[in-house]
Design a protein around this motif. Structure first.
Motif, PDB file in Angstrom:
ATOM      1  N   LEU A  27       4.192  -0.658  -0.992  1.00 21.96           N
ATOM      2  CA  LEU A  27       5.470  -0.117  -0.527  1.00 21.96           C
ATOM      3  C   LEU A  27       5.387   1.399  -0.578  1.00 21.96           C
ATOM      4  O   LEU A  27       4.660   1.955  -1.413  1.00 21.96           O
ATOM      5  N   LEU A  28       6.152   2.075   0.280  1.00 21.06           N
ATOM      6  CA  LEU A  28       6.195   3.536   0.253  1.00 21.06           C
ATOM      7  C   LEU A  28       6.868   4.017  -1.028  1.00 21.06           C
ATOM      8  O   LEU A  28       7.848   3.426  -1.481  1.00 21.06           O
ATOM      9  N   ILE A  29       6.356   5.098  -1.601  1.00 23.11           N
ATOM     10  CA  ILE A  29       6.970   5.680  -2.791  1.00 23.11           C
ATOM     11  C   ILE A  29       8.115   6.603  -2.403  1.00 23.11           C
ATOM     12  O   ILE A  29       9.229   6.484  -2.911  1.00 23.11           O
ATOM     13  N   SER A  32      10.186   9.286   4.099  1.00 24.48           N
ATOM     14  CA  SER A  32      10.820  10.452   4.708  1.00 24.48           C
ATOM     15  C   SER A  32      10.695  10.339   6.219  1.00 24.48           C
ATOM     16  O   SER A  32       9.985   9.474   6.733  1.00 24.48           O
ATOM     17  N   ILE A  33      11.371  11.227   6.906  1.00 28.79           N
ATOM     18  CA  ILE A  33      11.265  11.250   8.367  1.00 28.79           C
ATOM     19  C   ILE A  33       9.823  11.538   8.769  1.00 28.79           C
ATOM     20  O   ILE A  33       9.286  10.915   9.687  1.00 28.79           O
ATOM     21  N   GLU A  34       9.183  12.459   8.056  1.00 32.22           N
ATOM     22  CA  GLU A  34       7.795  12.818   8.365  1.00 32.22           C
ATOM     23  C   GLU A  34       6.853  11.629   8.158  1.00 32.22           C
ATOM     24  O   GLU A  34       5.975  11.378   8.980  1.00 32.22           O
ATOM     25  N   SER A  35       7.038  10.905   7.050  1.00 31.19           N
ATOM     26  CA  SER A  35       6.156   9.757   6.799  1.00 31.19           C
ATOM     27  C   SER A  35       6.383   8.665   7.839  1.00 31.19           C
ATOM     28  O   SER A  35       5.433   8.035   8.300  1.00 31.19           O
ATOM     29  N   ARG A  36       7.647   8.460   8.239  1.00 33.06           N
ATOM     30  CA  ARG A  36       7.929   7.464   9.266  1.00 33.06           C
ATOM     31  C   ARG A  36       7.280   7.848  10.592  1.00 33.06           C
ATOM     32  O   ARG A  36       6.659   7.025  11.250  1.00 33.06           O
ATOM     33  N   HIS A  37       7.384   9.112  10.999  1.00 30.96           N
ATOM     34  CA  HIS A  37       6.753   9.564  12.252  1.00 30.96           C
ATOM     35  C   HIS A  37       5.230   9.397  12.182  1.00 30.96           C
ATOM     36  O   HIS A  37       4.602   9.006  13.168  1.00 30.96           O
ATOM     37  N   ALA A  55      12.265   1.724  11.717  1.00 28.73           N
ATOM     38  CA  ALA A  55      13.481   1.994  10.951  1.00 28.73           C
ATOM     39  C   ALA A  55      13.195   3.037   9.881  1.00 28.73           C
ATOM     40  O   ALA A  55      12.050   3.179   9.426  1.00 28.73           O
ATOM     41  N   ASP A  56      14.228   3.742   9.465  1.00 27.43           N
ATOM     42  CA  ASP A  56      14.071   4.766   8.427  1.00 27.43           C
ATOM     43  C   ASP A  56      13.555   4.190   7.117  1.00 27.43           C
ATOM     44  O   ASP A  56      12.866   4.873   6.371  1.00 27.43           O
ATOM     45  N   ASN A  57      13.868   2.935   6.838  1.00 26.63           N
ATOM     46  CA  ASN A  57      13.462   2.332   5.572  1.00 26.63           C
ATOM     47  C   ASN A  57      12.227   1.423   5.692  1.00 26.63           C
ATOM     48  O   ASN A  57      12.012   0.548   4.860  1.00 26.63           O
ATOM     49  N   VAL A  58      11.415   1.665   6.704  1.00 29.60           N
ATOM     50  CA  VAL A  58      10.222   0.846   6.908  1.00 29.60           C
ATOM     51  C   VAL A  58       9.320   0.913   5.675  1.00 29.60           C
ATOM     52  O   VAL A  58       9.152   1.959   5.067  1.00 29.60           O
ATOM     53  N   PHE A  59       8.782  -0.222   5.281  1.00 28.31           N
ATOM     54  CA  PHE A  59       7.871  -0.380   4.146  1.00 28.31           C
ATOM     55  C   PHE A  59       8.487   0.054   2.809  1.00 28.31           C
ATOM     56  O   PHE A  59       7.772   0.439   1.889  1.00 28.31           O
ATOM     57  N   THR A  60       9.809  -0.033   2.675  1.00 29.95           N
ATOM     58  CA  THR A  60      10.426   0.276   1.388  1.00 29.95           C
ATOM     59  C   THR A  60      10.798  -0.988   0.611  1.00 29.95           C
ATOM     60  O   THR A  60      10.918  -0.936  -0.605  1.00 29.95           O
ATOM     61  N   LYS A  61      10.963  -2.105   1.323  1.00 29.55           N
ATOM     62  CA  LYS A  61      11.313  -3.364   0.661  1.00 29.55           C
ATOM     63  C   LYS A  61      10.297  -4.468   0.938  1.00 29.55           C
ATOM     64  O   LYS A  61      10.155  -5.391   0.145  1.00 29.55           O
ATOM     65  N   LYS A  62       9.626  -4.376   2.055  1.00 27.71           N
ATOM     66  CA  LYS A  62       8.614  -5.361   2.443  1.00 27.71           C
ATOM     67  C   LYS A  62       7.343  -4.650   2.845  1.00 27.71           C
ATOM     68  O   LYS A  62       7.377  -3.550   3.393  1.00 27.71           O
TER      69      LYS A  62
END
Length: 123
Positions: A27-29, A32-37, A55-62
């Motif tokens: 999962l992402l620690i 941010s917008i930069e990490s998502r881009h 999505a802004d929350n990609v890889f934060t829960k799954k």
């Protein structure tokens, strides 16, 4: 010349290993917008330069996401190539030796995410 080509390919094959077999889901620690881009760019490259919006929350829960391929439609809203309905693609965020990777699950191609910090997904 034939010997050199064989030696180089054997050397390259001997040094490689399957990251997927030696890694854990992640999962992402600090998303941010930069990490998502950055992740969008890498996934787009894995999809043969097909742009993707995450999505802004990609890889934060799954650790795995699914991306449906865009179907071709005519001007009259009829699905083109009806027999060619594409299967969605999935991507998994992985961690190995404190480095983050993304795997295209259908092709098993793995790319290093050098600008991303992640942690093991323990769920």
């Amino acid at each position: 010349m034939k010997f050199k080509a064989y030696y180089i390919s054997a050397l390259l094959m001997g040094c490689s290993f399957n990251i997927s077999e030696h890694s854990a889901h992640a999962l992402l620690i600090t998303p941010s917008i930069e990490s998502r881009h950055y992740i969008e760019q890498i996934i787009g490259n894995l999809r043969n330069s097909q742009a993707v919006k995450l999505a802004d929350n990609v890889f934060t829960k799954k650790s795995t996401i699914t991306i449906a391929r865009k179907q071709a439609w005519s001007d009259t809203h009829v699905l083109l190539n009806e027999r060619d309905i594409s299967v969605p693609e999935t991507f998994t965020l992985l961690i190995h030796n404190q480095k983050c990777y993304i795997r295209h699950n259908q092709t098993e191609i793995v790319r290093l995410l050098s600008r991303i910090k992640c942690k093991e997904n323990i769920y």
